[in-house]
Design a protein around this motif. Structure first.
Motif, mmCIF file in Angstrom:
data_model
loop_
_atom_site.group_PDB
_atom_site.id
_atom_site.type_symbol
_atom_site.label_atom_id
_atom_site.label_comp_id
_atom_site.label_asym_id
_atom_site.label_seq_id
_atom_site.Cartn_x
_atom_site.Cartn_y
_atom_site.Cartn_z
ATOM 1 N N PRO A 101 0.803 -1.226 0.000
ATOM 2 C CA PRO A 101 0.000 0.000 0.000
ATOM 3 C C PRO A 101 0.833 1.272 0.000
ATOM 4 C CG PRO A 101 -0.071 -1.073 2.156
ATOM 5 C CD PRO A 101 0.573 -2.045 1.213
ATOM 6 N N GLY A 102 2.094 1.177 0.404
ATOM 7 C CA GLY A 102 2.946 2.355 0.404
ATOM 8 C C GLY A 102 3.628 2.613 -0.921
ATOM 9 N N GLY A 103 3.473 1.718 -1.887
ATOM 10 C CA GLY A 103 4.130 1.857 -3.171
ATOM 11 C C GLY A 103 3.285 2.596 -4.184
ATOM 12 N N SER A 104 3.824 2.732 -5.396
ATOM 13 C CA SER A 104 3.096 3.467 -6.433
ATOM 14 C C SER A 104 2.199 2.554 -7.262
ATOM 15 C CB SER A 104 4.076 4.203 -7.346
ATOM 16 O OG SER A 104 4.906 3.288 -8.030
ATOM 17 N N ILE A 105 2.568 1.291 -7.446
ATOM 18 C CA ILE A 105 1.740 0.410 -8.265
ATOM 19 C C ILE A 105 0.355 0.253 -7.642
ATOM 20 C CG2 ILE A 105 1.442 -1.929 -9.140
ATOM 21 C CD1 ILE A 105 4.282 -2.151 -9.717
ATOM 22 N N ALA A 106 0.292 0.185 -6.322
ATOM 23 C CA ALA A 106 -0.998 0.046 -5.648
ATOM 24 C C ALA A 106 -1.944 1.194 -5.996
ATOM 25 C CB ALA A 106 -0.789 -0.031 -4.138
ATOM 26 N N GLU A 107 -1.389 2.362 -6.228
ATOM 27 C CA GLU A 107 -2.213 3.545 -6.502
ATOM 28 C C GLU A 107 -2.696 3.605 -7.952
ATOM 29 O OE1 GLU A 107 -3.222 5.689 -4.345
ATOM 30 O OE2 GLU A 107 -1.936 5.346 -2.606
ATOM 31 N N ALA A 137 22.067 6.754 -11.663
ATOM 32 C CA ALA A 137 20.800 7.151 -11.048
ATOM 33 C C ALA A 137 19.728 6.111 -11.345
ATOM 34 C CB ALA A 137 20.400 8.552 -11.555
ATOM 35 N N THR A 138 18.653 6.532 -11.963
ATOM 36 C CA THR A 138 17.511 5.662 -12.232
ATOM 37 C C THR A 138 16.681 6.291 -13.331
ATOM 38 O OG1 THR A 138 15.521 4.658 -11.264
ATOM 39 C CG2 THR A 138 16.124 6.831 -10.468
ATOM 40 N N PHE A 139 15.831 5.493 -13.974
ATOM 41 C CA PHE A 139 14.835 6.020 -14.898
ATOM 42 C C PHE A 139 13.435 5.936 -14.289
ATOM 43 C CE2 PHE A 139 18.053 4.427 -18.082
ATOM 44 C CZ PHE A 139 18.480 5.688 -18.478
ATOM 45 N N ALA A 140 13.345 5.651 -13.023
ATOM 46 C CA ALA A 140 12.053 5.454 -12.375
ATOM 47 C C ALA A 140 11.573 6.750 -11.720
ATOM 48 C CB ALA A 140 12.143 4.342 -11.335
ATOM 49 N N ALA A 141 10.494 7.312 -12.248
ATOM 50 C CA ALA A 141 9.904 8.483 -11.607
ATOM 51 C C ALA A 141 9.392 8.149 -10.216
ATOM 52 C CB ALA A 141 8.763 9.028 -12.470
ATOM 53 N N GLU A 142 9.090 6.872 -9.969
ATOM 54 C CA GLU A 142 8.661 6.438 -8.640
ATOM 55 C C GLU A 142 9.754 6.650 -7.601
ATOM 56 O OE1 GLU A 142 6.752 4.036 -11.853
ATOM 57 O OE2 GLU A 142 8.793 4.592 -11.331
ATOM 58 N N VAL A 143 11.005 6.723 -8.070
ATOM 59 C CA VAL A 143 12.156 6.900 -7.179
ATOM 60 C C VAL A 143 12.635 8.349 -7.176
ATOM 61 C CG1 VAL A 143 14.558 6.222 -6.761
ATOM 62 C CG2 VAL A 143 12.884 4.511 -7.501
ATOM 63 N N ALA A 144 12.635 9.016 -8.338
ATOM 64 C CA ALA A 144 13.268 10.332 -8.426
ATOM 65 C C ALA A 144 12.480 11.361 -9.218
ATOM 66 C CB ALA A 144 14.667 10.186 -9.022
ATOM 67 N N GLY A 145 11.215 11.135 -9.476
ATOM 68 C CA GLY A 145 10.397 12.144 -10.127
ATOM 69 C C GLY A 145 10.532 12.194 -11.642
ATOM 70 N N CYS A 146 9.798 13.123 -12.233
ATOM 71 C CA CYS A 146 9.762 13.253 -13.694
ATOM 72 C C CYS A 146 11.113 13.652 -14.273
ATOM 73 C CB CYS A 146 8.700 14.281 -14.088
ATOM 74 S SG CYS A 146 8.356 14.344 -15.855
ATOM 75 N N GLN A 147 11.969 14.241 -13.460
ATOM 76 C CA GLN A 147 13.282 14.680 -13.942
ATOM 77 C C GLN A 147 14.112 13.532 -14.503
ATOM 78 O OE1 GLN A 147 15.505 16.298 -10.627
ATOM 79 N NE2 GLN A 147 15.155 14.496 -9.370
ATOM 80 N N VAL A 148 13.905 12.298 -14.055
ATOM 81 C CA VAL A 148 14.686 11.178 -14.569
ATOM 82 C C VAL A 148 13.960 10.439 -15.695
ATOM 83 C CG1 VAL A 148 16.005 10.861 -12.457
ATOM 84 C CG2 VAL A 148 13.865 9.593 -12.769
ATOM 85 N N VAL A 183 18.338 15.033 -5.525
ATOM 86 C CA VAL A 183 17.111 15.824 -5.404
ATOM 87 C C VAL A 183 15.889 14.914 -5.493
ATOM 88 C CG1 VAL A 183 15.672 17.533 -6.587
ATOM 89 C CG2 VAL A 183 18.106 17.989 -6.224
ATOM 90 N N GLY A 184 15.932 13.967 -6.430
ATOM 91 C CA GLY A 184 14.804 13.054 -6.598
ATOM 92 C C GLY A 184 14.499 12.263 -5.354
ATOM 93 N N LYS A 185 15.546 11.807 -4.675
ATOM 94 C CA LYS A 185 15.333 11.031 -3.453
ATOM 95 C C LYS A 185 14.772 11.878 -2.323
ATOM 96 C CE LYS A 185 19.519 9.225 -3.593
ATOM 97 N NZ LYS A 185 20.695 8.397 -3.241
ATOM 98 N N MET A 186 14.947 13.202 -2.402
ATOM 99 C CA MET A 186 14.380 14.091 -1.392
ATOM 100 C C MET A 186 12.890 14.344 -1.604
ATOM 101 S SD MET A 186 17.299 17.056 -1.215
ATOM 102 C CE MET A 186 19.044 16.683 -1.031
ATOM 103 N N LEU A 187 12.399 14.099 -2.815
ATOM 104 C CA LEU A 187 10.993 14.375 -3.089
ATOM 105 C C LEU A 187 10.100 13.458 -2.251
ATOM 106 C CD1 LEU A 187 11.067 14.632 -6.998
ATOM 107 C CD2 LEU A 187 10.866 16.525 -5.385
ATOM 108 N N PRO A 188 8.998 13.971 -1.748
ATOM 109 C CA PRO A 188 8.085 13.114 -0.988
ATOM 110 C C PRO A 188 7.355 12.136 -1.900
ATOM 111 C CG PRO A 188 7.135 15.286 -1.275
ATOM 112 C CD PRO A 188 8.541 15.369 -1.803
ATOM 113 N N ARG A 189 6.842 11.077 -1.306
ATOM 114 C CA ARG A 189 6.126 10.048 -2.056
ATOM 115 C C ARG A 189 4.983 10.639 -2.872
ATOM 116 N NH1 ARG A 189 1.391 7.314 -0.495
ATOM 117 N NH2 ARG A 189 1.029 5.388 -1.696
ATOM 118 N N GLU A 190 4.331 11.672 -2.347
ATOM 119 C CA GLU A 190 3.181 12.263 -3.020
ATOM 120 C C GLU A 190 3.520 12.841 -4.390
ATOM 121 O OE1 GLU A 190 2.315 11.922 1.227
ATOM 122 O OE2 GLU A 190 4.027 12.700 0.089
ATOM 123 N N LEU A 191 4.796 13.104 -4.642
ATOM 124 C CA LEU A 191 5.222 13.732 -5.902
ATOM 125 C C LEU A 191 5.935 12.751 -6.822
ATOM 126 C CD1 LEU A 191 6.466 17.166 -4.501
ATOM 127 C CD2 LEU A 191 4.220 16.580 -5.459
#
Length: 514
Positions: free
Chosen positions: A50-56, A385-396, A485-493
């Motif tokens: 429930p804390g992940g993004s796929i659930a949403e 880094a990563t290509f996952a927005a779930e981890v670091a936002g749209c910037q990646v 910066v991406g890792k600092m973003l809250p889960r909501e973003l």
């Protein structure tokens, strides 16, 4: 850990939209899970934390369809993709999805898979989508593993006293490396191979009374046969400059060495993916780009208005932007696209490279070189880094695509490897901090216009560098800063649709078109 590959991680997969993290990777996870089971499943249960993004967003982004298509054993490009759940049930495969706490969850895209076949064979696996369609299986049948889908994998649970004999049998069948684990009086031999087991060895292992469990799967991606030529942007530029090569040339050599392919074969595959990109542009600009969930297609109207001189400025940048949006329309309608580096950013690079070809007269070889230069930037992002927005936002995702596209423009203009890397760096520097706030959990708003702007901006960033701007912060350090910066973003973003534009009343009130 496996090395980052252009075809496996950066310029692909070729897929049905709308999301590489949430559609393509679930497909590969479902397909590999079916292979490890070794039989056609009759039940498949996928559990998300429930804390992940796929659930949403698993329904909105087609994760459920991806898992189902994989379990069915289809191609990712199968035209029946949107019917996968209904057709699975018709074929006697009952698929369920549930949200429950995962004790071993360490990623927002983690999923537990539980399969059962008609013969009673059962298997539980833990996997995660890590961005751009890439995946990792971290547990199979209770054993901790690291499986990424780019090798022939063979897992053998054996009696300890027979380990030597079975290892000898595996060693005789050359083609990879064998790793060992032991716990509670049990031994697991994990053979990671670039070629499948011979039929003789496979039959011997299946018949052996000393083998308590056997799970095997072919690669979902290109098998890695060699070693990477560089592990950072700095090493990449040193290699290019020491050999007098462009960014495209060093990128081509990297992929050929890593996958054990000829450079001719790498170029052929690059052009195959360019064809998918160009066809997506053409379809997106047609009068039938596919039905989206929130947006009505607008790329064709923008493109035609520019041609008729009815815009404020128009020009090359606007045409690239319209083409980028066209690809995203196709992606939103579950059409065929090439993730570059993700499906959510699949419009930017085609918008730029197709514009270079159709408006500036680049030939197919030039297009291939532009895509290789872009892919070199993607390699550095994937490494650091990563290509996952779930981890670091749209910037990646779209940010990374814009950086890649800027390097493509420099390459097409005849710039040096360092200039291409610097253009990518400043593109990244100007998208740093961008959040993933997709409206209603759907890859449409603001994704489509962000792709358009990133495509347009790629030309500006390239011109700034080619015109004389000296970038003071190199690519590696820029990517590191973006990731931090991406890792600092809250889960909501980060892909949860719980913050940013997704919370605007007008966005929440938008009606669904399908």
């Amino acid at each position: 850990m496996t090395a980052i590959s252009i075809f496996n991680d950066v310029l692909g997969p070729v897929m049905r939209g709308p999301s590489s993290s949430h559609t393509a990777a679930p497909y590969h996870i479902g397909r590999l899970a079916r292979e490890f089971l070794g039989e056609v499943p009759t039940t498949a249960t996928f559990t998300f934390d429930p804390g992940g993004s796929i659930a949403e967003v698993y329904r909105e982004q087609g994760s459920d369809l991806g898992f189902a298509a994989g379990v069915l054993g289809w191609s990712l490009a199968d035209e029946r993709f949107s019917q996968a759940l209904d057709l699975a049930e018709a074929e006697g495969i009952h698929i369920t999805f549930q949200v429950a706490r995962l004790a071993e969850d360490d990623h927002p895209n983690a999923v537990r898979i539980q399969l059962r076949s008609g013969s009673g064979r059962q298997l539980e696996l833990l996997a995660k989508s890590i961005g751009g369609g890439a995946l990792v299986f971290s547990r199979v049948a209770g054993w901790p593993v690291h499986i990424t889908g780019n090798a022939h994998e063979v897992l053998l649970e054996v009696k300890p006293q027979a380990e030597g004999q079975i290892r000898h049998k595996l060693d005789e069948d050359k083609g990879g490396q064998v790793r060992r684990q032991e716990r509670d009086g049990r031994v697991l031999l994990h053979a990671r191979r670039y070629a499948p087991l011979s039929e003789q060895t496979s039959l011997w292992l299946q018949a052996s009374p000393d083998v308590r469990g056997l799970w095997a799967a072919p690669p979902s991606f290109f098998a890695q046969r060699g070693e990477p030529l560089f592990a950072s942007g700095a090493e990449m530029l040193t290699l290019a400059e020491s050999h007098g090569q462009s960014l495209a040339q060093v990128s081509l050599a990297y992929e050929a060495a890593l996958l054990g392919l000829s450079e001719r074969d790498v170029l052929a595959e690059i052009l195959r993916r360019f064809d998918v990109m160009q066809q997506a542009v053409q379809r997106g600009l047609s009068d039938d780009p596919g039905r989206m969930q929130l947006l009505r297609p607008s790329a064709r109207a923008i493109y035609q208005s520019e041609a008729q001189g009815r815009l404020a400025v128009g020009g090359l940048h606007t045409r690239a932007a319209a083409r980028a949006m066209a690809v995203m329309h196709v992606n939103g309608g579950m059409g065929l696209v090439c993730a570059a580096p993700t499906a959510g950013s699949a419009g930017t690079l085609p918008g730029v490279v197709v514009t270079l070809v159709e408006d500036l007269g680049l030939d197919r070889d030039d297009a291939a070189r532009a895509l290789l230069a872009a892919s070199a930037i993607g390699l550095v992002v994937g490494m650091r880094a990563t290509f996952a927005a779930e981890v670091a936002g749209c910037q990646v995702e779209i940010g990374a695509a814009g950086a890649m596209a800027a390097a493509a423009v420099v390459e097409a203009a005849g710039g040096t490897a360092r200039q291409a890397a610097d253009a990518a760096a400043i593109a990244f520097q100007n998208t740093m901090g961008s959040v993933c706030d997709l409206v209603q959990g759907i890859v449409e708003i603001p994704c489509h216009t962000r792709n358009a702007v990133a495509a347009s901006s790629a030309f500006v960033c390239a011109d700034l560098i080619l015109g004389g701007y000296r970038n003071p912060v190199p690519l590696d350090e820029t990517v590191d800063a973006v990731f931090a910066v991406g890792k600092m973003l809250p889960r909501e973003l980060k892909v949860t649709a719980l913050g940013g534009l997704a919370m605007a009343p007008a966005a929440q009130a938008l009606p669904r078109l399908r």
